[in-house]
Design an enzyme around this catalytic site. Structure first.
Site, PDB file in Angstrom:
ATOM      1  N   ASN A  33     -24.087   1.326 -41.778  1.00  0.00           N
ATOM      2  CA  ASN A  33     -23.029   2.337 -41.776  1.00  0.00           C
ATOM      3  C   ASN A  33     -23.223   3.231 -40.554  1.00  0.00           C
ATOM      4  O   ASN A  33     -24.093   4.095 -40.535  1.00  0.00           O
ATOM      5  CB  ASN A  33     -23.124   3.151 -43.086  1.00  0.00           C
ATOM      6  CG  ASN A  33     -22.052   4.217 -43.167  1.00  0.00           C
ATOM      7  OD1 ASN A  33     -21.168   4.293 -42.316  1.00  0.00           O
ATOM      8  ND2 ASN A  33     -22.138   5.046 -44.201  1.00  0.00           N
TER       9      ASN A  33
ATOM     10  N   LYS B 173     -21.277   5.398 -39.431  1.00  0.00           N
ATOM     11  CA  LYS B 173     -20.678   6.715 -39.656  1.00  0.00           C
ATOM     12  C   LYS B 173     -19.877   7.170 -38.420  1.00  0.00           C
ATOM     13  O   LYS B 173     -19.337   6.340 -37.704  1.00  0.00           O
ATOM     14  CB  LYS B 173     -21.746   7.732 -40.061  1.00  0.00           C
ATOM     15  CG  LYS B 173     -22.568   7.233 -41.259  1.00  0.00           C
ATOM     16  CD  LYS B 173     -23.421   8.291 -41.877  1.00  0.00           C
ATOM     17  CE  LYS B 173     -24.193   7.707 -43.049  1.00  0.00           C
ATOM     18  NZ  LYS B 173     -24.984   8.676 -43.776  1.00  0.00           N
TER      19      LYS B 173
ATOM     20  N   HIS C  58     -17.783   6.465 -50.087  1.00  0.00           N
ATOM     21  CA  HIS C  58     -19.067   6.983 -49.596  1.00  0.00           C
ATOM     22  C   HIS C  58     -19.170   8.464 -49.979  1.00  0.00           C
ATOM     23  O   HIS C  58     -18.172   9.195 -49.948  1.00  0.00           O
ATOM     24  CB  HIS C  58     -19.174   6.814 -48.074  1.00  0.00           C
ATOM     25  CG  HIS C  58     -20.560   7.105 -47.574  1.00  0.00           C
ATOM     26  ND1 HIS C  58     -20.989   8.399 -47.348  1.00  0.00           N
ATOM     27  CD2 HIS C  58     -21.609   6.301 -47.314  1.00  0.00           C
ATOM     28  CE1 HIS C  58     -22.248   8.367 -46.962  1.00  0.00           C
ATOM     29  NE2 HIS C  58     -22.652   7.099 -46.928  1.00  0.00           N
TER      30      HIS C  58
ATOM     31  N   GLU D 196     -20.176  10.977 -48.480  1.00  0.00           N
ATOM     32  CA  GLU D 196     -19.698  11.943 -47.483  1.00  0.00           C
ATOM     33  C   GLU D 196     -18.185  12.108 -47.574  1.00  0.00           C
ATOM     34  O   GLU D 196     -17.658  13.210 -47.392  1.00  0.00           O
ATOM     35  CB  GLU D 196     -20.140  11.511 -46.077  1.00  0.00           C
ATOM     36  CG  GLU D 196     -21.616  11.842 -45.854  1.00  0.00           C
ATOM     37  CD  GLU D 196     -22.359  10.866 -44.942  1.00  0.00           C
ATOM     38  OE1 GLU D 196     -21.706  10.134 -44.175  1.00  0.00           O
ATOM     39  OE2 GLU D 196     -23.607  10.836 -45.024  1.00  0.00           O
TER      40      GLU D 196
ATOM     41  N   GLU E  28     -26.150   4.907 -53.883  1.00  0.00           N
ATOM     42  CA  GLU E  28     -26.696   5.806 -52.876  1.00  0.00           C
ATOM     43  C   GLU E  28     -26.884   7.197 -53.476  1.00  0.00           C
ATOM     44  O   GLU E  28     -25.923   7.988 -53.531  1.00  0.00           O
ATOM     45  CB  GLU E  28     -25.734   5.896 -51.687  1.00  0.00           C
ATOM     46  CG  GLU E  28     -25.517   4.572 -50.988  1.00  0.00           C
ATOM     47  CD  GLU E  28     -25.138   4.761 -49.530  1.00  0.00           C
ATOM     48  OE1 GLU E  28     -25.878   4.270 -48.676  1.00  0.00           O
ATOM     49  OE2 GLU E  28     -24.127   5.423 -49.242  1.00  0.00           O
TER      50      GLU E  28
ATOM     51  N   GLY F  94     -29.859  10.353 -45.540  1.00  0.00           N
ATOM     52  CA  GLY F  94     -30.144  11.089 -44.307  1.00  0.00           C
ATOM     53  C   GLY F  94     -31.232  12.135 -44.450  1.00  0.00           C
ATOM     54  O   GLY F  94     -31.396  12.991 -43.574  1.00  0.00           O
TER      55      GLY F  94
ATOM     56  N   SER G 198     -31.928   6.588 -46.798  1.00  0.00           N
ATOM     57  CA  SER G 198     -33.150   6.647 -45.993  1.00  0.00           C
ATOM     58  C   SER G 198     -33.926   5.330 -45.947  1.00  0.00           C
ATOM     59  O   SER G 198     -35.153   5.325 -45.822  1.00  0.00           O
ATOM     60  CB  SER G 198     -34.051   7.794 -46.477  1.00  0.00           C
ATOM     61  OG  SER G 198     -33.391   9.034 -46.289  1.00  0.00           O
TER      62      SER G 198
HETATM   63  P1  PGA Z   1     -29.160   6.897 -44.364  1.00  0.00           P
HETATM   64  O1  PGA Z   1     -27.615   6.776 -44.806  1.00  0.00           O
HETATM   65  O2  PGA Z   1     -29.720   5.485 -44.333  1.00  0.00           O
HETATM   66  O3  PGA Z   1     -29.130   7.543 -43.017  1.00  0.00           O
HETATM   67  O4  PGA Z   1     -29.832   7.719 -45.395  1.00  0.00           O
HETATM   68  C1  PGA Z   1     -27.197   5.865 -45.766  1.00  0.00           C
HETATM   69  C2  PGA Z   1     -25.706   5.971 -45.988  1.00  0.00           C
HETATM   70  O5  PGA Z   1     -25.181   7.094 -45.959  1.00  0.00           O
HETATM   71  O6  PGA Z   1     -25.019   4.968 -46.195  1.00  0.00           O
END
Ligand code: PGA
Length: 338
Positions: A72, A74, A170, A172, A246, A252, A292
């Protein structure tokens, strides 16, 4: 391991409730204290439920699909860095095991460039597609999402561009852009209607985990998807819906969920699918973990029987690291004896 033979799921049917109610009334008429009977009946019901849950958990405790890893990207990248990442991934292709499905999610702006330039082993995946949030559509006729919707991208357009995957729900988007469970459900059903494979993200906040509502939150998110797919003509679950678990507190943050936490959630998601969609779907649905994941921690997580892959954010922006995470597929197959 998954048993080959499908189990017959025993349901506590309404008729067994009426039988118990009738028994209760009869016994009360005979003068036996109602509370004793009620407790006894509730024990039986609860024992049956518990046995059923354990049985489903045992039987569907593992998926049958190919390992799948997604990157991803982003809202990251410019022409130069996207080109560099595409080149790095292409360079790594010879080192990546063939036993793994892979998709990458660039921004809409870079989607076509990536599709044209990335090796075909990597499928491209859009980061969203839209449906109208407050559409009152009891008949589920939201057939077209093209038109006067400035700034949006429709599933029809992704289909036209032959983008095979779309990432929906997602956290976010849920937290920053107002995607509700209901709208995510509609998006999933609409994208499936247009033949796209969907990766649908679910997961709880830290607060929800700490107050013990993790499963309420996740099951509600799943229910909204299952309902829309069910209601929507020509939409289907099949093996084309991937679920990405997730936990929001792990995204993150560098704080990875423990293998025990991941296994518990994944196996419960699979049980939920068996009970609420079908056992075939529960077996076929791939459940990724995201939050992460990196080249150093992926092997430990990949050993879990119920992990069918990863959704990777930060570490997917590095070609070597992403290739190493894809190769955790071999660790997984070895651990589960496939
Ligand atoms: P990350 O993000 O691996 O940076 O924690 C995962 C995601 O948001 O899909």
């Amino acid at each position: 391991m998954m048993r080959a033979a499908a189990a017959t799921t025993m349901k506590t049917t309404p008729s067994s409730y009426s039988y118990l109610t009738a028994r209760k009334t009869m016994t009360q008429n005979n003068g036996t204290p109602a509370i004793t009977i009620k407790n006894h009946q509730m024990d039986n019901i609860n024992n049956n439920r518990r046995r059923r849950r354990q049985r489903i958990l045992h039987i569907v405790s593992e998926g049958t699909g190919r390992f799948i890893v997604g990157g991803n990207w982003k809202c990251n990248g410019n022409r130069e860095s996207v080109k560099a990442l595409v080149d790095a991934l292409n360079k790594n292709i010879a080192n990546i095991e063939k036993n793994c499905d892979i998709y990458c999610c660039p921004t809409f702006l870079h989607l076509n460039y990536v599709k044209e330039n990335l090796d075909a082993r990597f499928k491209v995946c859009a980061q969203n597609s839209w449906v109208e949030a407050d559409l009152v559509d009891p008949e589920h006729h939201y057939d077209s999402t093209t038109g006067a919707f400035t700034g949006e991208i429709s599933a029809e357009m992704l289909e036209d561009l032959q983008v095979p995957f779309v990432l929906l729900g997602h956290s976010e988007r849920r937290t920053l852009l107002g995607d509700t469970d209901e709208i995510v459900g509609k998006k999933v059903a609409h994208a499936r209607y247009h033949g796209l494979s969907v990766v649908v993200c679910v997961g709880e906040t830290l607060e929800e985990r700490e107050n013990g509502t993790t499963f309420d939150v996740i099951f509600k998110q799943l229910k909204a998807v299952a309902k829309e797919i069910d209601d929507r003509e020509h939409s289907s679950w099949g093996s084309s819906v991937v679920i990405a678990y997730e936990p929001i507190w792990a995204i993150g943050t560098g704080k990875v969920a423990t293998p025990e936490q991941v296994q518990e959630v994944h196996s419960k998601i699979r049980s939920w699918l068996a009970e609420n969609v079908s056992e075939d779907v529960a077996k076929a649905t791939r459940i990724q973990y995201g939050g992460s994941v990196n080249a150093s921690n992926c092997a430990d997580l990949a050993k879990l029987s119920d992990i069918d892959g990863f959704l990777v954010g930060g570490a997917s922006l590095n070609g070597d690291d992403f290739a190493a995470i894809c190769n955790a597929s071999s660790v997984h197959y070895k651990a589960v004896g496939r």
